[in-house]
Scaffold this motif. Structure first.
Motif, mmCIF file in Angstrom:
data_model
loop_
_atom_site.group_PDB
_atom_site.id
_atom_site.type_symbol
_atom_site.label_atom_id
_atom_site.label_comp_id
_atom_site.label_asym_id
_atom_site.label_seq_id
_atom_site.Cartn_x
_atom_site.Cartn_y
_atom_site.Cartn_z
ATOM 1 N N MET A 1 0.839 -1.253 -0.050
ATOM 2 C CA MET A 1 -0.025 -0.006 -0.097
ATOM 3 C C MET A 1 0.868 1.197 0.014
ATOM 4 S SD MET A 1 -2.740 1.283 2.410
ATOM 5 C CE MET A 1 -3.924 -0.293 2.320
ATOM 6 N N ARG A 2 0.689 2.161 -0.871
ATOM 7 C CA ARG A 2 1.446 3.057 -0.879
ATOM 8 C C ARG A 2 0.957 4.367 0.186
ATOM 9 N NH1 ARG A 2 4.749 4.271 -5.101
ATOM 10 N NH2 ARG A 2 4.589 6.263 -5.517
ATOM 11 N N VAL A 3 1.729 5.144 0.511
ATOM 12 C CA VAL A 3 1.661 6.105 1.558
ATOM 13 C C VAL A 3 1.916 7.452 1.210
ATOM 14 C CG1 VAL A 3 2.351 6.620 4.005
ATOM 15 C CG2 VAL A 3 2.437 4.369 3.310
ATOM 16 N N VAL A 4 0.785 8.334 1.485
ATOM 17 C CA VAL A 4 0.804 9.686 0.956
ATOM 18 C C VAL A 4 0.724 10.864 1.996
ATOM 19 C CG1 VAL A 4 -1.497 9.807 0.389
ATOM 20 C CG2 VAL A 4 0.079 11.568 -0.717
ATOM 21 N N ILE A 5 1.796 12.035 2.031
ATOM 22 C CA ILE A 5 1.164 12.833 2.935
ATOM 23 C C ILE A 5 0.578 14.233 2.101
ATOM 24 C CG2 ILE A 5 2.406 14.869 4.273
ATOM 25 C CD1 ILE A 5 4.562 12.982 4.973
ATOM 26 N N VAL A 6 -0.248 14.650 2.643
ATOM 27 C CA VAL A 6 -1.196 15.966 1.871
ATOM 28 C C VAL A 6 -1.051 16.961 2.901
ATOM 29 C CG1 VAL A 6 -3.005 16.674 0.655
ATOM 30 C CG2 VAL A 6 -2.501 14.255 0.554
ATOM 31 N N THR A 7 -0.235 18.143 2.632
ATOM 32 C CA THR A 7 -0.265 19.117 3.509
ATOM 33 C C THR A 7 -1.483 20.107 3.234
ATOM 34 O OG1 THR A 7 1.008 20.478 2.256
ATOM 35 C CG2 THR A 7 2.431 19.027 3.492
ATOM 36 N N GLY A 8 -1.763 20.943 4.356
ATOM 37 C CA GLY A 8 -3.137 21.544 4.246
ATOM 38 C C GLY A 8 -4.157 21.013 3.682
ATOM 39 N N ALA A 9 -4.296 19.905 4.314
ATOM 40 C CA ALA A 9 -5.458 18.951 3.906
ATOM 41 C C ALA A 9 -6.712 19.032 4.602
ATOM 42 C CB ALA A 9 -5.088 17.650 3.812
ATOM 43 N N GLY A 10 -6.914 20.005 5.364
ATOM 44 C CA GLY A 10 -8.175 20.319 6.106
ATOM 45 C C GLY A 10 -9.394 20.791 5.534
ATOM 46 N N GLN A 11 -9.057 21.288 4.267
ATOM 47 C CA GLN A 11 -10.092 21.839 3.490
ATOM 48 C C GLN A 11 -9.638 22.289 2.164
ATOM 49 O OE1 GLN A 11 -10.708 25.806 4.998
ATOM 50 N NE2 GLN A 11 -8.637 26.576 4.926
ATOM 51 N N GLY A 12 -10.580 22.409 1.258
ATOM 52 C CA GLY A 12 -10.052 22.799 -0.045
ATOM 53 C C GLY A 12 -9.466 21.687 -0.917
ATOM 54 N N LEU A 13 -8.474 22.220 -1.676
ATOM 55 C CA LEU A 13 -8.008 21.220 -2.549
ATOM 56 C C LEU A 13 -7.219 19.905 -1.727
ATOM 57 C CD1 LEU A 13 -6.271 23.791 -5.083
ATOM 58 C CD2 LEU A 13 -7.774 21.754 -5.775
ATOM 59 N N GLY A 14 -6.467 20.453 -0.578
ATOM 60 C CA GLY A 14 -5.986 19.332 0.199
ATOM 61 C C GLY A 14 -6.859 18.457 0.886
ATOM 62 N N ARG A 15 -8.163 18.769 1.134
ATOM 63 C CA ARG A 15 -9.054 17.699 1.548
ATOM 64 C C ARG A 15 -9.513 17.016 0.361
ATOM 65 N NH1 ARG A 15 -14.496 17.864 1.406
ATOM 66 N NH2 ARG A 15 -15.682 16.550 2.804
ATOM 67 N N ALA A 16 -9.730 17.541 -0.772
ATOM 68 C CA ALA A 16 -10.177 16.742 -2.021
ATOM 69 C C ALA A 16 -8.963 15.702 -2.259
ATOM 70 C CB ALA A 16 -10.512 17.568 -3.238
ATOM 71 N N HIS A 17 -7.746 16.191 -2.142
ATOM 72 C CA HIS A 17 -6.759 15.329 -2.453
ATOM 73 C C HIS A 17 -6.725 13.990 -1.420
ATOM 74 C CE1 HIS A 17 -5.721 18.489 -5.314
ATOM 75 N NE2 HIS A 17 -4.592 18.844 -4.537
ATOM 76 N N ALA A 18 -6.759 14.374 -0.228
ATOM 77 C CA ALA A 18 -6.440 13.348 0.741
ATOM 78 C C ALA A 18 -7.795 12.338 0.487
ATOM 79 C CB ALA A 18 -6.878 13.791 2.267
ATOM 80 N N HIS A 19 -9.010 12.877 0.231
ATOM 81 C CA HIS A 19 -10.254 11.759 0.012
ATOM 82 C C HIS A 19 -9.771 11.113 -1.209
ATOM 83 C CE1 HIS A 19 -13.125 12.518 2.907
ATOM 84 N NE2 HIS A 19 -12.970 13.547 3.123
ATOM 85 N N ALA A 20 -9.364 11.708 -2.331
ATOM 86 C CA ALA A 20 -9.190 10.998 -3.469
ATOM 87 C C ALA A 20 -8.011 9.923 -3.345
ATOM 88 C CB ALA A 20 -8.699 11.950 -4.508
ATOM 89 N N PHE A 21 -7.023 10.142 -2.595
ATOM 90 C CA PHE A 21 -5.809 9.248 -2.456
ATOM 91 C C PHE A 21 -6.243 7.960 -1.495
ATOM 92 C CE2 PHE A 21 -2.748 12.526 -3.444
ATOM 93 C CZ PHE A 21 -1.740 11.648 -4.549
ATOM 94 N N ALA A 22 -7.189 8.178 -0.639
ATOM 95 C CA ALA A 22 -7.803 7.050 0.246
ATOM 96 C C ALA A 22 -8.724 6.350 -0.587
ATOM 97 C CB ALA A 22 -8.572 7.780 1.525
ATOM 98 N N ALA A 23 -9.451 6.931 -1.723
ATOM 99 C CA ALA A 23 -10.376 6.150 -2.312
ATOM 100 C C ALA A 23 -9.766 5.300 -3.342
ATOM 101 C CB ALA A 23 -11.405 7.167 -2.955
ATOM 102 N N GLU A 24 -8.357 5.431 -3.669
ATOM 103 C CA GLU A 24 -7.526 4.632 -4.387
ATOM 104 C C GLU A 24 -6.692 3.606 -3.680
ATOM 105 O OE1 GLU A 24 -7.538 4.534 -7.966
ATOM 106 O OE2 GLU A 24 -9.307 5.783 -7.906
ATOM 107 N N GLY A 25 -6.900 3.761 -2.135
ATOM 108 C CA GLY A 25 -6.075 2.440 -1.352
ATOM 109 C C GLY A 25 -5.123 3.031 -0.844
ATOM 110 N N PHE A 26 -4.801 4.430 -0.939
ATOM 111 C CA PHE A 26 -3.266 5.079 -0.437
ATOM 112 C C PHE A 26 -3.743 5.027 1.118
ATOM 113 C CE2 PHE A 26 -2.567 6.078 -4.706
ATOM 114 C CZ PHE A 26 -1.220 6.400 -4.607
#
Length: 285
Positions: A1-26
């Motif tokens: 399983m790949r691991v990702v850090i997303v900074t500034g992920a509490g809202q906006g683009l970062g939040r969207a990125h975090a959800h998208a990575f999680a949906a892909e199994g990260f």
């Protein structure tokens, strides 16, 4: 399983990125400066994903090192760093304070460098130990960094700096198996919704072109193993469009085989400008 850090992920683009990575199994390390990081982690886990929160300022050298350590200690490794954290303090240059300049450069530029530096050290150590590395860094610039934006001299300078950092990091880290790319996104976030309210108001259209979730598929793909041949690139992404930004290149030149006289230098400048395509206008000009 790949691991990702997303900074500034509490809202906006970062939040969207975090959800998208999680949906892909990260497995996702959700960074932000406040409680919003925990909220996003709760959302991801409720949806069946894997995530952990890390609260802190990514422009703080020691915290950025701990942030990388959180990924490695919690999930066993780090594969992707998405530098997204940023802020604005918009003002015309003649009215901008030193504090407004310093804060934006600190968060938006140094806040990219610090996590990048510590992630790079982790991957270099892996490479030197003979372990295979498939590292990915995705930095966040802006149209303001590409073209400039009136009233955003500090932000434009920081985001242009992100591009320079991206190009150098791509060249230096390739030997370790790490790619480094940047995006210049346009989306509705807490930062843009107030400043560009009319442009961002597409929620009621058949396709919400300004939804931050539109940007995330590109970011997730760049974070994947299949993106290993793509590095040192800048992508503009908005709504249903992805474009490859074509940055500074050597243009026409004049050579005379000796030092220019003043008048000759002036003529060379005017001739070169006449031959060149006009520059893309600064946003808001």
């Amino acid at each position: 399983m790949r691991v990702v850090i997303v900074t500034g992920a509490g809202q906006g683009l970062g939040r969207a990125h975090a959800h998208a990575f999680a949906a892909e199994g990260f497995s996702v390390v959700v960074n932000d400066v406040g409680e919003a990081a925990e909220t996003v982690v709760a959302e991801i886990t409720a949806a069946g994903g894997v995530a952990v929160a890390s609260v802190g300022d990514v422009s703080d050298w020691s915290y950025a090192e701990r942030l990388v350590g959180t990924a490695v200690e919690t999930f066993g490794d780090l594969h992707v760093l998405v530098n997204n954290a940023g802020l604005v303090r918009d003002r015309m240059l003649v009215g901008m304070s030193e504090a407004e300049w310093d804060l934006v450069l600190q968060v938006d530029l140094k806040g990219h460098f610090c996590p990048l530096r510590h992630a790079a050290a982790h991957w270099r150590a892996q490479a030197k130990a003979g372990r295979p590395v498939s590292g990915r860094i995705i930095n966040t610039s802006s149209g303001a960094g590409l073209m400039g934006s009136v009233g955003q001299g500090n932000y434009s300078a920081a985001k242009a700096g992100v591009l320079g950092l991206t190009f150098v990091a791509a060249a230096e880290l390739a030997r370790y198996g790490v790619t480094v790319n940047a995006i210049a996104p346009a989306a509705r976030t807490p930062m843009t919704a107030a400043v560009f309210a009319d442009m961002m108001a597409t929620q009621d259209a058949a396709f919400d072109a300004m939804a931050p979730e539109n940007v995330s598929p590109l970011v997730v793909w760049l974070g994947g193993e299949e993106a290993g041949s793509v590095t040192g690139r800048v992508f503009e992404v908005e709504g249903d469009r992805i474009g490859l930004a074509d940055g500074w290149r050597y243009g026409h030149r004049r050579e005379i085989g000796r030092r220019f006289e003043v008048a000759e230098a002036g003529k060379a400048v005017l001739d070169l400008i006449a031959e060149a395509a006009p520059p893309t206008p600064v946003y808001g000009a």
